[in-house]
Write an enzyme that holds these catalytic residues in place. Sequence first.
Site, PDB file in Angstrom:
ATOM      1  N   ARG A  83      93.148  -2.610 122.361  1.00  0.00           N
ATOM      2  CA  ARG A  83      93.359  -3.194 121.038  1.00  0.00           C
ATOM      3  C   ARG A  83      92.948  -2.166 119.985  1.00  0.00           C
ATOM      4  O   ARG A  83      91.802  -1.700 119.986  1.00  0.00           O
ATOM      5  CB  ARG A  83      92.518  -4.472 120.900  1.00  0.00           C
ATOM      6  CG  ARG A  83      92.531  -5.030 119.505  1.00  0.00           C
ATOM      7  CD  ARG A  83      91.720  -6.320 119.359  1.00  0.00           C
ATOM      8  NE  ARG A  83      91.741  -6.682 117.954  1.00  0.00           N
ATOM      9  CZ  ARG A  83      90.660  -6.820 117.191  1.00  0.00           C
ATOM     10  NH1 ARG A  83      89.444  -6.690 117.690  1.00  0.00           N
ATOM     11  NH2 ARG A  83      90.786  -7.111 115.915  1.00  0.00           N
ATOM     12  N   HIS A 127      92.621  -4.256 109.773  1.00  0.00           N
ATOM     13  CA  HIS A 127      91.201  -4.225 110.112  1.00  0.00           C
ATOM     14  C   HIS A 127      90.485  -3.527 108.943  1.00  0.00           C
ATOM     15  O   HIS A 127      89.857  -2.495 109.091  1.00  0.00           O
ATOM     16  CB  HIS A 127      90.979  -3.496 111.439  1.00  0.00           C
ATOM     17  CG  HIS A 127      89.663  -3.789 112.091  1.00  0.00           C
ATOM     18  ND1 HIS A 127      89.548  -4.251 113.387  1.00  0.00           N
ATOM     19  CD2 HIS A 127      88.389  -3.680 111.644  1.00  0.00           C
ATOM     20  CE1 HIS A 127      88.277  -4.394 113.706  1.00  0.00           C
ATOM     21  NE2 HIS A 127      87.538  -4.051 112.653  1.00  0.00           N
ATOM     22  N   GLU A 172      89.095 -10.598 111.510  1.00  0.00           N
ATOM     23  CA  GLU A 172      87.926 -11.122 110.794  1.00  0.00           C
ATOM     24  C   GLU A 172      88.144 -11.230 109.288  1.00  0.00           C
ATOM     25  O   GLU A 172      87.433 -10.587 108.500  1.00  0.00           O
ATOM     26  CB  GLU A 172      86.695 -10.258 111.087  1.00  0.00           C
ATOM     27  CG  GLU A 172      86.359 -10.165 112.566  1.00  0.00           C
ATOM     28  CD  GLU A 172      85.084  -9.370 112.830  1.00  0.00           C
ATOM     29  OE1 GLU A 172      84.464  -8.889 111.873  1.00  0.00           O
ATOM     30  OE2 GLU A 172      84.702  -9.237 114.004  1.00  0.00           O
ATOM     31  N   ASN A 299      86.279 -13.129 118.144  1.00  0.00           N
ATOM     32  CA  ASN A 299      85.220 -12.109 118.161  1.00  0.00           C
ATOM     33  C   ASN A 299      83.891 -12.846 118.190  1.00  0.00           C
ATOM     34  O   ASN A 299      83.570 -13.592 117.261  1.00  0.00           O
ATOM     35  CB  ASN A 299      85.292 -11.219 116.918  1.00  0.00           C
ATOM     36  CG  ASN A 299      86.498 -10.300 116.935  1.00  0.00           C
ATOM     37  OD1 ASN A 299      87.287 -10.319 117.885  1.00  0.00           O
ATOM     38  ND2 ASN A 299      86.652  -9.494 115.902  1.00  0.00           N
ATOM     39  N   TYR A 301      79.714 -12.478 118.727  1.00  0.00           N
ATOM     40  CA  TYR A 301      78.532 -11.621 118.853  1.00  0.00           C
ATOM     41  C   TYR A 301      77.239 -12.414 118.992  1.00  0.00           C
ATOM     42  O   TYR A 301      76.340 -11.996 119.703  1.00  0.00           O
ATOM     43  CB  TYR A 301      78.439 -10.666 117.650  1.00  0.00           C
ATOM     44  CG  TYR A 301      79.502  -9.581 117.724  1.00  0.00           C
ATOM     45  CD1 TYR A 301      79.287  -8.424 118.473  1.00  0.00           C
ATOM     46  CD2 TYR A 301      80.737  -9.734 117.113  1.00  0.00           C
ATOM     47  CE1 TYR A 301      80.270  -7.442 118.585  1.00  0.00           C
ATOM     48  CE2 TYR A 301      81.724  -8.757 117.223  1.00  0.00           C
ATOM     49  CZ  TYR A 301      81.476  -7.621 117.968  1.00  0.00           C
ATOM     50  OH  TYR A 301      82.450  -6.664 118.093  1.00  0.00           O
ATOM     51  N   GLU A 359      86.844  -9.261 120.699  1.00  0.00           N
ATOM     52  CA  GLU A 359      85.666  -8.395 120.566  1.00  0.00           C
ATOM     53  C   GLU A 359      84.450  -9.102 121.113  1.00  0.00           C
ATOM     54  O   GLU A 359      84.217 -10.277 120.813  1.00  0.00           O
ATOM     55  CB  GLU A 359      85.357  -8.058 119.098  1.00  0.00           C
ATOM     56  CG  GLU A 359      86.263  -7.051 118.474  1.00  0.00           C
ATOM     57  CD  GLU A 359      85.869  -6.723 117.030  1.00  0.00           C
ATOM     58  OE1 GLU A 359      84.662  -6.797 116.696  1.00  0.00           O
ATOM     59  OE2 GLU A 359      86.772  -6.411 116.259  1.00  0.00           O
TER      60      GLU A 359
HETATM   61  O1  IFM Z   1      82.385  -2.877 114.239  1.00  0.00           O
HETATM   62  C1  IFM Z   1      82.677  -4.203 113.970  1.00  0.00           C
HETATM   63  C2  IFM Z   1      84.169  -4.445 113.991  1.00  0.00           C
HETATM   64  O2  IFM Z   1      84.844  -3.605 113.107  1.00  0.00           O
HETATM   65  C3  IFM Z   1      84.478  -5.862 113.623  1.00  0.00           C
HETATM   66  N1  IFM Z   1      83.697  -6.797 114.403  1.00  0.00           N
HETATM   67  C4  IFM Z   1      82.298  -6.556 114.535  1.00  0.00           C
HETATM   68  C5  IFM Z   1      82.031  -5.137 114.978  1.00  0.00           C
HETATM   69  C6  IFM Z   1      80.517  -4.884 115.108  1.00  0.00           C
HETATM   70  O3  IFM Z   1      79.876  -5.124 113.917  1.00  0.00           O
END
Ligand code: IFM
Length: 453
Positions: A83, A127, A172, A299, A301, A359
């Site tokens: 990606r 992005h 995002e 995504n 985290y 992600e």
């Molecule tokens: O690096 C970023 C990415 O560009 C978008 N999502 C989160 C990642 C980590 O912060």
Amino acid sequence: MASGEAIGPKNFPAGFLWGAATASYQIEGAWNEDGKGEGIWDRFAHTPGKIQNGDTGDLSCDHYHRWQQDLRLMQELGLKAYRFSISWPRVIPQGSGQVNGKGLDFYDRLVDGLLEAGIAPFITLYHWDLPQALQAKGGWTARDTAYAFAEYADVMAKRLGDRVDNWITFNEPWVAAFLGHLYGEHAPGLKEPKAAFAAAHHQLLAHGLAVPALRARCKSQAQIGITLDLTPAEPATTSEADNEAALRADKFKNRWFLDPIYRGTYPEGVAERLGGAPLPIQANDLQLISAPLDFLGVNYYSRTIARDDSARGGSDTAHLRLEKVERTEMGWEIYPAGLYDLLTRLHHDYKPNRLYITENGAAFADQVDSDGEIDDSRRVAFLRDHFSAAQQAIRAGVPLEGYFVWSLLDNFEWAWGFSKRFGLIYLDYKTLQRTIKRSGYFYKAVIAANAIE
Ligand code: IFM
């Protein structure tokens, strides 16, 4: 075996798409070469005081010149998919109008190289690197930017739609809208609630306009989706006030994008509360925005723990920072169970046809040891635990079809510059030498076995 069929405790369905992700401004460099226009991140990073240590993406990983080496590394890892994002100012330097042939040629070569290597390209169109020329006309606060985006999507689909089957309109949009226009931490660095909500709506409108443009140009099997940064929002306690705070956090962070896309409505009480009302919505906007998609990119985290602090004289929606939990270098709590919670909730509440984790990954303070190796065992554990949570979600019936680790290689982490390393591959920023980390070899073994090792 199709997704959802019975699989063993560590296995993934046959054909599961293991990949890695990057983004143009974070890796390409070549910021002003071959006719590329200035982007808002070029402008922001060149403004003193915006990025840690004064870092910029001017050179970054120099992927623009070293993409063949990076492709060989992807092959070495055994990636099934890659990606990456297109730099809009590289292909349309002023954002609309004249197309830069050399910019298009770069992505053309990359796509052909990936296909020859048997790696499926997943293209993200946005992005975060908006052409500065469009920013000068209001950027995402201006409705016209959405139409310029649809034109750009058409240019890309015309050039690559015969070979690329997977398209992601936005990455995002919450971050681009709110970190960029409300909190001022990202380009263009504004702190204006009204601008932030306008930027959010116009990105969604741009998405809605681009989907039919992509479908018209690409092959019939093309799959189109959007990537959202999502986080389960949990109450700090069982009190009603904290429950309400968690619902508010969920509306702002998740539902502000999920609801218009999947339900054609915005959640109530968010823009008003944050000073962004009235929204610049026109007739048919929500109809366009809610056109059916083929997949949702997630995504993930960390989770959010919400608390109502208003009785203590604080915010009505404060984020609680738990003590004694493990965190990454970004300060984000490591919480793999949140991935399971999120995926099952999305499946239950919004029923996307299919999902990809577009992600997931972690920043750690990696060190090169005396043998020249990078033993990033914490990243290995992080990935193993998150793969396991994803696998459990598949077993619970979630149509999850792929997983992209963020990131292929260490790169420019926005306002943090090069101080945070997320890669499966280590970058020596002085020599630009690439070295696969232990996590990269771990991932290679997972991909080869299609199971958690
Ligand atoms: O690096 C970023 C990415 O560009 C978008 N999502 C989160 C990642 C980590 O912060």
